[in-house]
Design an enzyme around this catalytic site. Structure first.
Site, short mmCIF file in Angstrom:
data_model
loop_
_atom_site.label_atom_id
_atom_site.label_comp_id
_atom_site.label_asym_id
_atom_site.label_seq_id
_atom_site.Cartn_x
_atom_site.Cartn_y
_atom_site.Cartn_z
N LYS A 1 0.84 -1.21 0.00
CA LYS A 1 0.00 0.00 0.00
C LYS A 1 0.87 1.25 0.00
O LYS A 1 0.60 2.22 -0.72
CB LYS A 1 -0.94 0.00 1.22
CG LYS A 1 -2.10 -0.96 1.06
CD LYS A 1 -2.87 -1.21 2.33
CE LYS A 1 -3.88 -2.33 2.13
NZ LYS A 1 -4.52 -2.80 3.36
N GLN B 1 -4.82 -1.31 9.55
CA GLN B 1 -4.71 -2.66 8.97
C GLN B 1 -5.31 -3.69 9.91
O GLN B 1 -4.95 -3.76 11.08
CB GLN B 1 -3.23 -2.96 8.67
CG GLN B 1 -3.00 -4.27 7.98
CD GLN B 1 -3.58 -4.31 6.56
OE1 GLN B 1 -3.41 -3.37 5.78
NE2 GLN B 1 -4.27 -5.38 6.23
N ASP C 1 -11.36 2.91 3.77
CA ASP C 1 -11.69 1.48 3.68
C ASP C 1 -13.21 1.28 3.64
O ASP C 1 -13.67 0.19 3.30
CB ASP C 1 -11.15 0.74 4.92
CG ASP C 1 -9.92 -0.11 4.60
OD1 ASP C 1 -9.69 -0.38 3.40
OD2 ASP C 1 -9.22 -0.51 5.54
#
Ligand code: NDP
Length: 297
Positions: free
Chosen positions: A54, A98, A121
């Site tokens: 990422k 994460q 997200d």
């Protein structure tokens, strides 16, 4: 019939290029780069790989990447403080924590602390709610990527029968909502569904998000169905192999003879997820700066 292979890798590369071009324009218009903060707690090896890729993709797209690596024993209070700090930081447009978090941390509480306008997200309940009622917010990257592949291939999805296998909050449920928004007739199947092969048989569109290697068989599929395989499963290593092969939730070799189009694993949905994350971050940056989000993102 041999199904067309839906090349998610190529589509994702195109999307990343568009994001890169608009990220440059954003920087010229505002005097700063769009920024993504990624928080990693602990040393889960798979998470470390994801966070590294990422970071690399964010920098390659001409955006700022802020990495925060915290030890596994970080307390919830410390993590919540960091999230608060990132919420207030004007250089940070998107925040991604994460998952999975170490067991002593409450994932819902941490996700809930992220500002919904920086929740790239799309996991915050506010964004899940916005999707449910048809307001603009952030949609989880994997299902949004699947939707881009589907509309690119099929155009208008109105009236098509879609079966989503899997009902997780990050893939199955938002996928079903996106398909519903696009006027498909949607069925969500899961582990308690009776006669799954018969349910799948009526689908013009099948999205498999289960996590079981090659579970969906060719004979379950309707002739000419479009198949999106979200699953990523590693088979046990065959003789002479160090690592087993990666396969999806669909028996690709069999399905190729029945479907009209199918995503491969790897090279299908996987690359879309990260490309959509970059896209969501840039969209967040435009919105946070009070600018109109460019078309084509
Ligand atoms: P979850 O484990 O959260 O959900 C799996 C779903 O599959 C559940 O709803 C479960 O039903 C259902 N299921 C399990 N067994 C069966 C069965 N025998 N028949 C029908 N349904 C079943 O997984 P995720 O949604 O997080 O991920 C799904 C897959 O997608 C995984 O392989 C994951 O690795 C992959 N993935 C890939 C991504 C990418 O970028 N390509 C991103 C995210 C995930 P129930 O609810 O009843 O338990």
């Amino acid at each position: 019939m041999t199904a067309e292979r839906i090349d998610g890798k190529a589509f994702a590369a195109g999307l990343r290029e568009r994001v890169g071009a608009h990220a440059g324009k954003f920087a010229s218009a505002t005097g700063r780069k769009a920024g993504l903060a990624v928080v990693l707690v602990g040393e889960d090896p798979a998470s470390q790989v994801y966070v590294r890729s990422k970071h690399k993709a964010t920098v390659e797209a001409g955006m700022e990447s802020f990495e925060h690596r915290l030890p596994a024993e970080t307390s919830e209070l410390e993590l919540l403080k960091l999230v608060e700090q990132l919420n207030a930081d004007e250089a940070v447009d998107g925040i991604l924590v994460q998952l999975p978090l170490p067991g002593h941390l409450d994932e819902q509480a941490v996700i809930g602390a992220i500002s919904p306008d920086k929740d790239v997200d799309g996991f915050h309940v506010t964004n899940a709610g916005r999707l449910a009622v048809g307001q603009s917010g952030f949609v989880p990257c994997t299902p949004l990527g699947c939707m881009m592949l589907l509309t690119d291939r099929l155009g208008d999805l109105s009236g098509l029968e879609a079966v989503v296998i899997g009902r997780s909050n990050i893939v199955g449920k938002p996928m079903a909502q996106l398909l519903l928004d696009a006027n498909a007739t949607v069925t969500i199947a899961h582990s308690r569904t009776k006669d799954l092969p018969a349910v799948v048989k009526r689908a013009d569109i099948v999205v498999a998000a289960v996590g079981r290697a090659e579970m969906v068989k060719a004979e379950w599929l309707k002739d000419g169905a479009t198949v999106i395989d979200v699953g990523i499963n590693r088979l046990p290593p065959a003789e002479g192999e160090e690592k087993g092969r990666l396969v999806g939730d669909v028996d690709y070799a069999g399905a190729e003879g029945v479907a009209s189009a199918i995503t491969p694993v790897p090279g299908g949905v996987g690359p879309m997820t990260i490309a959509v994350l970059l896209r969501n971050t840039l969209v967040a940056a435009y919105r946070n700066a009070g600018l109109e989000v460019p078309e084509g993102l």
